[in-house]
Enzyme design. Structure first.
Site, mmCIF file in Angstrom:
data_model
loop_
_atom_site.group_PDB
_atom_site.id
_atom_site.type_symbol
_atom_site.label_atom_id
_atom_site.label_comp_id
_atom_site.label_asym_id
_atom_site.label_seq_id
_atom_site.Cartn_x
_atom_site.Cartn_y
_atom_site.Cartn_z
ATOM 1 N N GLN A 260 0.861 -1.193 0.000
ATOM 2 C CA GLN A 260 0.000 0.000 0.000
ATOM 3 C C GLN A 260 0.893 1.237 0.000
ATOM 4 O O GLN A 260 1.731 1.425 0.879
ATOM 5 C CB GLN A 260 -0.937 0.037 1.213
ATOM 6 N N TYR B 35 -6.086 10.601 4.319
ATOM 7 C CA TYR B 35 -4.668 10.765 3.985
ATOM 8 C C TYR B 35 -4.606 11.616 2.708
ATOM 9 O O TYR B 35 -5.649 11.977 2.148
ATOM 10 C CB TYR B 35 -3.991 9.394 3.870
ATOM 11 N N ARG C 26 -8.712 -5.669 11.687
ATOM 12 C CA ARG C 26 -8.571 -5.996 13.107
ATOM 13 C C ARG C 26 -8.704 -7.494 13.394
ATOM 14 O O ARG C 26 -7.947 -8.006 14.234
ATOM 15 C CB ARG C 26 -9.559 -5.145 13.922
HETATM 16 C C1 LIG Z 1 -4.073 -0.700 13.848
HETATM 17 C C2 LIG Z 1 -4.705 -0.292 12.532
HETATM 18 C C3 LIG Z 1 -3.896 0.170 11.505
HETATM 19 C C4 LIG Z 1 -4.463 0.522 10.273
HETATM 20 N N1 LIG Z 1 -3.631 0.916 9.246
HETATM 21 C C5 LIG Z 1 -4.152 1.176 8.026
HETATM 22 C C6 LIG Z 1 -3.307 1.464 6.933
HETATM 23 O O1 LIG Z 1 -2.087 1.468 7.037
HETATM 24 N N2 LIG Z 1 -3.896 1.741 5.733
HETATM 25 C C7 LIG Z 1 -5.258 1.697 5.565
HETATM 26 O O2 LIG Z 1 -5.735 1.915 4.453
HETATM 27 N N3 LIG Z 1 -6.080 1.414 6.585
HETATM 28 C C8 LIG Z 1 -5.558 1.136 7.806
HETATM 29 N N4 LIG Z 1 -6.389 0.782 8.832
HETATM 30 C C9 LIG Z 1 -7.834 0.630 8.571
HETATM 31 C C10 LIG Z 1 -8.169 -0.822 8.205
HETATM 32 O O3 LIG Z 1 -7.453 -1.270 7.074
HETATM 33 C C11 LIG Z 1 -9.671 -1.036 7.930
HETATM 34 O O4 LIG Z 1 -10.041 -0.224 6.836
HETATM 35 C C12 LIG Z 1 -10.543 -0.710 9.123
HETATM 36 O O5 LIG Z 1 -9.947 -1.105 10.355
HETATM 37 C C13 LIG Z 1 -11.907 -1.419 9.045
HETATM 38 O O6 LIG Z 1 -11.745 -2.807 8.898
HETATM 39 P P1 LIG Z 1 -11.920 -3.843 10.142
HETATM 40 O O7 LIG Z 1 -13.260 -3.570 10.734
HETATM 41 O O8 LIG Z 1 -11.819 -5.197 9.507
HETATM 42 O O9 LIG Z 1 -10.828 -3.552 11.115
HETATM 43 C C14 LIG Z 1 -5.860 0.442 10.082
HETATM 44 C C15 LIG Z 1 -6.661 -0.002 11.136
HETATM 45 C C16 LIG Z 1 -6.098 -0.390 12.345
HETATM 46 C C17 LIG Z 1 -6.999 -0.908 13.444
#
Ligand SMILES: Cc1cc2nc3c(=O)[nH]c(=O)nc-3n(C[C@H](O)[C@H](O)[C@H](O)COP(=O)(O)O)c2cc1C
Length: 375
Positions: free
Chosen positions: A100, A169, A319
């Site tokens: 990414q 971002y 997560r």
């Molecule tokens: C610790 C953490 C780090 C994340 N880092 C990124 C990232 O580097 N780039 C990105 O696009 N989204 C990032 N996200 C967002 C996740 O990719 C995702 O879009 C969001 O958590 C919802 O998905 P989930 O419910 O499966 O966690 C991050 C989320 C968490 C919790």
């Protein structure tokens, strides 16, 4: 066999199932952004855990775009050997991995970049630091930085790249009328607000060719007053597909969206899972491109319904994999209990502090259990 375990192709990249590990800023790189053995071990665990496609944490394409300490970098050729070790480790376990590419724009940490953060507009109020409005040279340099970073990703053996244009971002800031108040060719109507991303796509394609998988993660809505709305995001998506993109990961929300942020908490029932599913369906109906859906997906049955009902082609989670890197193999083995992730987002704390991401609650339970065994 469930459709979730279909073998598919994304611009020539063969994926063994429809599960994607969404980009997760791991906070495990060196101060210079180099991949470490710890980060490579995490990628190895994910590949061994059966997920079809791993997307790295957002890697900064220019030093000025660094968002957190110990964030992965891809801004210089010196980082290629570490990145190569990462892709080799994943490929040795039959996994696929995409880098990414990101620039954090106004969300860069002034202390880390030693300069004011760059932004489409030097607005006040939402961010404390004074911001520096990007002039045309800054825009061109940023587009070039994305192009060079994609070249490095290709050289380091990544199976493709994903442009990070979500979550407020830099590229998401350009798309959003809440953050982009420009009156030049990069501001105003959506055609202008999407221009920098279209230029990024064009530059990446000119470097890596048309056969290299190129994905984007973008907001369907900012969930912010005056922010990006669905009609405009779909229009941007359609233009990007036209420009040669291979898949869109649909996300939403910004740092200023309160409860409607990208990583929502309290996902405890099937009813509040997949919180961008309506928008993903709209994207799928409007744009003929594979859709990767992220945001609160926790149950196998929900994931299956999303694919069967044509709301998504791929199921992306973040997560759940922090707590259970082996989730997909567990599901594949027949144990279809939902992910044990509590969606409390406590994992953000160690990740953003550069201490290495982990599930805080799981560690607490483990420590407690350990305590009982070794009083
Ligand atoms: C610790 C953490 C780090 C994340 N880092 C990124 C990232 O580097 N780039 C990105 O696009 N989204 C990032 N996200 C967002 C996740 O990719 C995702 O879009 C969001 O958590 C919802 O998905 P989930 O419910 O499966 O966690 C991050 C989320 C968490 C919790």
């Amino acid at each position: 066999m469930s459709k979730l375990f279909d073998v598919t192709k994304l611009n020539g990249m063969t994926l063994k199932n429809r599960f994607v590990r969404s980009a997760t800023a791991e906070g495990m790189a060196t101060v210079d952004g180099e991949a470490t053995p710890r980060l490579i071990n995490l990628m190895t665990a994910l590949a061994e855990g059966g997920v079809g496609l791993i997307i790295t944490g957002h890697a900064y394409v220019a030093k000025r775009g660094q968002a957190t300490p110990a964030q992965l970098g891809i801004y210089d050729d010196k980082l290629i050997p570490g990145l190569r070790a990462m892709t080799d480790a994943v490929h040795a376990r039959e996994g696929k991995i995409v880098a990414q590419l990101a620039h954090s724009g106004m969300l860069a940490i002034p202390k880390l970049i030693n300069k004011p953060p760059l932004a489409p507009s030097a607005m006040e109020g939402l961010i404390e630091a004074p911001l520096q409005e990007m002039i045309l040279e800054d825009i061109q340099a940023t587009v070039e930085a994305f192009g060079k970073a994609a070249g490095r990703a290709c050289e380091a053996g990544f199976d493709g790249v994903q442009i990070h244009a979500a979550h407020s971002y830099l590229l998401s800031q350009f798309l959003s009328p809440a953050f982009n108040h420009r009156i030049d060719a990069y501001g105003g109507p959506i055609e202008n607000r999407a221009r920098i991303i279209l230029e990024v796509v064009e530059t990446i394609r000119s470097r890596v060719g048309k056969d290299y998988p190129l994905l984007i993660k973008m907001n369907c809505r900012d969930f912010l007053e005056g922010g990006l709305e669905l009609e405009d995001s779909m229009q941007a998506g359609a233009m990007l597909k036209q420009a040669g993109l291979d898949a869109i990961e649909v996300s939403g929300g910004t740092f200023a969206s309160g409860d409607l942020m990208p990583s929502r908490t309290g996902i405890v029932t099937e009813g509040n899972e997949a919180y961008f599913q309506d928008e993903a369906r709209a994207f799928k109906q409007r744009i003929d491109i594979p859709i990767i859906l992220v945001g609160g997906i926790r149950s196998f049955l929900v994931a299956e319904r999303l694919v069967n009902d044509h709301m998504a082609d791929y199921i992306s989670m973040c997560r759940p994999f922090i707590r259970e890197p082996g989730l997909i193999n567990r599901w594949l083995s027949g144990d279809r209990e939902k992910a044990t992730c509590l969606s409390d987002s406590k994992c953000f704390r160690p990740a953003l502090a550069g201490k290495g991401v982990y599930c805080v609650e799981e560690k607490r339970l483990r420590d407690k259990k350990g305590g009982r065994h070794f009083p």
